[in-house]
Design a protein around this motif. Structure first.
Motif, PDB file in Angstrom:
ATOM      1  N   ARG A   1      45.041  17.276  30.598  1.00  0.00           N
ATOM      2  CA  ARG A   1      44.813  17.746  29.068  1.00  0.00           C
ATOM      3  C   ARG A   1      43.638  18.625  29.187  1.00  0.00           C
ATOM      4  NH1 ARG A   1      44.469  12.119  30.036  1.00  0.00           N
ATOM      5  NH2 ARG A   1      42.650  11.360  28.713  1.00  0.00           N
ATOM      6  N   LEU A   2      43.491  19.808  28.227  1.00  0.00           N
ATOM      7  CA  LEU A   2      42.449  20.533  28.168  1.00  0.00           C
ATOM      8  C   LEU A   2      42.130  20.805  27.021  1.00  0.00           C
ATOM      9  CD1 LEU A   2      40.614  22.975  29.473  1.00  0.00           C
ATOM     10  CD2 LEU A   2      42.841  24.520  29.439  1.00  0.00           C
ATOM     11  N   THR A   3      40.683  20.987  26.538  1.00  0.00           N
ATOM     12  CA  THR A   3      40.189  21.565  25.391  1.00  0.00           C
ATOM     13  C   THR A   3      39.346  22.447  25.824  1.00  0.00           C
ATOM     14  OG1 THR A   3      40.197  19.189  24.381  1.00  0.00           O
ATOM     15  CG2 THR A   3      38.797  20.971  23.394  1.00  0.00           C
ATOM     16  N   LEU A   4      39.771  23.702  25.377  1.00  0.00           N
ATOM     17  CA  LEU A   4      39.076  24.946  25.458  1.00  0.00           C
ATOM     18  C   LEU A   4      38.268  25.631  24.342  1.00  0.00           C
ATOM     19  CD1 LEU A   4      38.917  27.755  27.338  1.00  0.00           C
ATOM     20  CD2 LEU A   4      40.861  28.561  26.122  1.00  0.00           C
ATOM     21  N   LEU A   5      36.814  25.224  24.559  1.00  0.00           N
ATOM     22  CA  LEU A   5      36.000  25.941  23.319  1.00  0.00           C
ATOM     23  C   LEU A   5      35.860  27.469  23.603  1.00  0.00           C
ATOM     24  CD1 LEU A   5      33.335  23.223  23.744  1.00  0.00           C
ATOM     25  CD2 LEU A   5      35.322  23.185  22.408  1.00  0.00           C
ATOM     26  N   ALA A   6      36.098  28.108  22.304  1.00  0.00           N
ATOM     27  CA  ALA A   6      36.077  29.329  22.360  1.00  0.00           C
ATOM     28  C   ALA A   6      35.701  30.148  21.132  1.00  0.00           C
ATOM     29  CB  ALA A   6      37.688  29.903  22.598  1.00  0.00           C
ATOM     30  N   GLU A   7      35.401  31.528  21.341  1.00  0.00           N
ATOM     31  CA  GLU A   7      34.945  32.324  20.361  1.00  0.00           C
ATOM     32  C   GLU A   7      36.253  33.106  19.704  1.00  0.00           C
ATOM     33  OE1 GLU A   7      32.277  33.097  18.410  1.00  0.00           O
ATOM     34  OE2 GLU A   7      30.590  31.475  19.347  1.00  0.00           O
ATOM     35  N   ALA A   8      36.820  33.009  18.595  1.00  0.00           N
ATOM     36  CA  ALA A   8      38.038  33.780  18.096  1.00  0.00           C
ATOM     37  C   ALA A   8      37.605  35.375  17.919  1.00  0.00           C
ATOM     38  CB  ALA A   8      38.756  33.133  17.193  1.00  0.00           C
ATOM     39  N   ARG A   9      38.467  36.170  18.290  1.00  0.00           N
ATOM     40  CA  ARG A   9      37.927  37.589  17.865  1.00  0.00           C
ATOM     41  C   ARG A   9      39.248  38.247  17.633  1.00  0.00           C
ATOM     42  NH1 ARG A   9      36.411  39.400  22.102  1.00  0.00           N
ATOM     43  NH2 ARG A   9      38.059  41.115  22.919  1.00  0.00           N
ATOM     44  N   GLN A  10      39.335  38.777  16.208  1.00  0.00           N
ATOM     45  CA  GLN A  10      40.586  39.404  15.864  1.00  0.00           C
ATOM     46  C   GLN A  10      40.618  40.795  16.316  1.00  0.00           C
ATOM     47  OE1 GLN A  10      40.960  39.969  11.470  1.00  0.00           O
ATOM     48  NE2 GLN A  10      42.482  41.481  11.872  1.00  0.00           N
ATOM     49  N   LEU A  11      41.899  41.221  16.999  1.00  0.00           N
ATOM     50  CA  LEU A  11      42.077  42.566  17.489  1.00  0.00           C
ATOM     51  C   LEU A  11      42.230  43.495  16.539  1.00  0.00           C
ATOM     52  CD1 LEU A  11      44.357  41.802  20.488  1.00  0.00           C
ATOM     53  CD2 LEU A  11      41.803  41.908  20.424  1.00  0.00           C
ATOM     54  N   CYS A  12      41.362  44.784  16.322  1.00  0.00           N
ATOM     55  CA  CYS A  12      41.434  45.704  15.270  1.00  0.00           C
ATOM     56  C   CYS A  12      41.652  47.061  15.729  1.00  0.00           C
ATOM     57  CB  CYS A  12      40.016  45.774  14.753  1.00  0.00           C
ATOM     58  SG  CYS A  12      39.647  44.286  13.617  1.00  0.00           S
ATOM     59  N   ASP A  13      41.485  47.307  17.129  1.00  0.00           N
ATOM     60  CA  ASP A  13      41.671  48.503  17.657  1.00  0.00           C
ATOM     61  C   ASP A  13      43.383  48.812  17.853  1.00  0.00           C
ATOM     62  OD1 ASP A  13      40.822  51.067  19.255  1.00  0.00           O
ATOM     63  OD2 ASP A  13      42.295  49.892  20.940  1.00  0.00           O
ATOM     64  N   GLN A  14      43.903  49.874  17.655  1.00  0.00           N
ATOM     65  CA  GLN A  14      45.075  49.980  17.762  1.00  0.00           C
ATOM     66  C   GLN A  14      45.731  49.888  19.043  1.00  0.00           C
ATOM     67  OE1 GLN A  14      47.227  49.900  14.814  1.00  0.00           O
ATOM     68  NE2 GLN A  14      48.549  49.667  16.569  1.00  0.00           N
ATOM     69  N   ALA A  15      45.123  50.513  20.205  1.00  0.00           N
ATOM     70  CA  ALA A  15      45.450  50.414  21.416  1.00  0.00           C
ATOM     71  C   ALA A  15      45.312  48.920  21.935  1.00  0.00           C
ATOM     72  CB  ALA A  15      44.234  51.281  22.438  1.00  0.00           C
ATOM     73  N   ALA A  16      44.353  48.194  21.534  1.00  0.00           N
ATOM     74  CA  ALA A  16      44.360  46.688  21.671  1.00  0.00           C
ATOM     75  C   ALA A  16      45.618  46.089  21.344  1.00  0.00           C
ATOM     76  CB  ALA A  16      43.279  46.252  21.443  1.00  0.00           C
ATOM     77  N   ILE A  17      45.889  46.391  19.876  1.00  0.00           N
ATOM     78  CA  ILE A  17      46.698  45.619  19.299  1.00  0.00           C
ATOM     79  C   ILE A  17      48.275  46.076  19.870  1.00  0.00           C
ATOM     80  CG2 ILE A  17      48.108  45.585  17.186  1.00  0.00           C
ATOM     81  CD1 ILE A  17      45.704  46.245  15.695  1.00  0.00           C
ATOM     82  N   ASP A  18      48.548  47.259  20.318  1.00  0.00           N
ATOM     83  CA  ASP A  18      49.640  47.684  20.798  1.00  0.00           C
ATOM     84  C   ASP A  18      49.829  46.960  22.378  1.00  0.00           C
ATOM     85  OD1 ASP A  18      50.232  49.171  18.922  1.00  0.00           O
ATOM     86  OD2 ASP A  18      49.589  51.130  19.860  1.00  0.00           O
ATOM     87  N   ALA A  19      48.953  46.899  22.907  1.00  0.00           N
ATOM     88  CA  ALA A  19      49.117  45.941  24.472  1.00  0.00           C
ATOM     89  C   ALA A  19      49.214  44.725  24.012  1.00  0.00           C
ATOM     90  CB  ALA A  19      47.594  46.289  24.959  1.00  0.00           C
ATOM     91  N   ALA A  20      48.640  44.095  23.065  1.00  0.00           N
ATOM     92  CA  ALA A  20      48.853  42.763  22.852  1.00  0.00           C
ATOM     93  C   ALA A  20      50.230  42.330  22.390  1.00  0.00           C
ATOM     94  CB  ALA A  20      47.768  42.157  21.889  1.00  0.00           C
ATOM     95  N   ALA A  21      50.922  43.391  21.236  1.00  0.00           N
ATOM     96  CA  ALA A  21      52.173  43.038  21.023  1.00  0.00           C
ATOM     97  C   ALA A  21      53.011  43.249  22.130  1.00  0.00           C
ATOM     98  CB  ALA A  21      52.278  44.288  20.043  1.00  0.00           C
ATOM     99  N   ALA A  22      52.880  44.208  23.119  1.00  0.00           N
ATOM    100  CA  ALA A  22      53.789  44.401  24.274  1.00  0.00           C
ATOM    101  C   ALA A  22      53.894  43.019  25.001  1.00  0.00           C
ATOM    102  CB  ALA A  22      53.365  45.541  25.047  1.00  0.00           C
TER     103      ALA A  22
END
Length: 253
Positions: free
Chosen positions: A84-105
């Protein structure tokens, strides 16, 4: 840092596709708030999630981006005896349209049903940037990991430049799904996965590949790591000819 533990932590994150996201409660300050989220890994190997703007965990993240993602091996009779794994992280919302499109694909390959409610409702993509890892491989096998190699060499910008040669992840996926359905069916049978529905290849990384069957995602490990598209091709050919799954392979539903 244990190299073996880091490898197992990475594999566990690859094998699973849903976990428990813990955020700092906005409504109840001082208390953690847990919720189940599906995820896939982006080109950097960071968990990518799609969450509603009205969800409690989204409100929490907008106030405090520090969070964790817990992932455990499912189907185990003794949950304390498996990884089992606990990943501590910083969350970041994607706002750039190119990044959003890549994430969606990428995300829709793993979760095609998400495309409808993403378009119809207020959902956003978020990345969980790893800060530290807590990996437990069973009784007494406890590790804090500062860094784990995550980047997918076939999904990076460098890999994308090899599209003409079929060397990018997207190029390899399209080729396999269009021209090698029988080989994919053989992988499914070889690994003992469900055969009632057709399987589609949705992800390739240096360690293995993801298959989607219905709404379930399965990760299958290559017999050995692949560092180039040629090695990936050789691994797929070898599996297509195999009569049994390689003993070092990993399978997760």
């Amino acid at each position: 840092m244990s190299v073996k533990a880091a490898k197992h932590a990475r594999e566990l994150l690859l094998k699973e596709y849903r976990g428990v996201l813990s955020t700092h409660s906005k409504a109840m300050p001082g208390f953690p708030f847990g919720s189940v989220v599906p995820y896939c890994l982006d080109a950097q190997g960071w968990p990518l999630i799609l969450i509603s703007r009205i969800a409690q965990h989204t409100h929490n993240l907008k106030q405090d981006a520090k969070c964790s993602l817990f992932v455990g091996e499912r189907g185990a009779e003794d949950v304390q005896a498996v990884g089992r794994l606990t990943l501590l992280a910083e969350a970041r919302q994607l706002c750039d349209q190119a990044a959003i499109d890549a994430a969606a694909a990428r995300y829709y390959r793993y979760f095609p049903e998400a495309e409808d409610y993403h378009r119809a409702h207020d959902f956003d993509f978020w990345l969980l940037e790893p800060v530290r890892w807590r990996y437990i491989g069973g009784f007494g096998a406890i590790h804090w990991l500062a860094q784990v190699a995550l980047a997918n060499p076939f999904a990076t910008a460098a890999g994308a430049a090899a599209v003409d040669a079929g060397g990018s992840e997207q190029g390899m996926l399209e080729h396999m799904n269009a021209d090698h359905a029988s080989a994919i069916a053989h992988y499914v049978a070889l690994a003992g996965l469900p055969t009632q529905l057709p399987a589609e290849l949705v992800g390739i990384d240096s360690e293995g590949f993801h298959l989607r069957i219905g709404q379930s995602v399965y990760w299958l490990a290559f017999a050995a790591p692949c560092n180039t598209p040629v090695e990936v091709r050789q691994a797929f050919v070898s599996l297509a000819r195999a009569q049994a799954w390689p003993t070092d392979g990993a399978v997760s539903a």
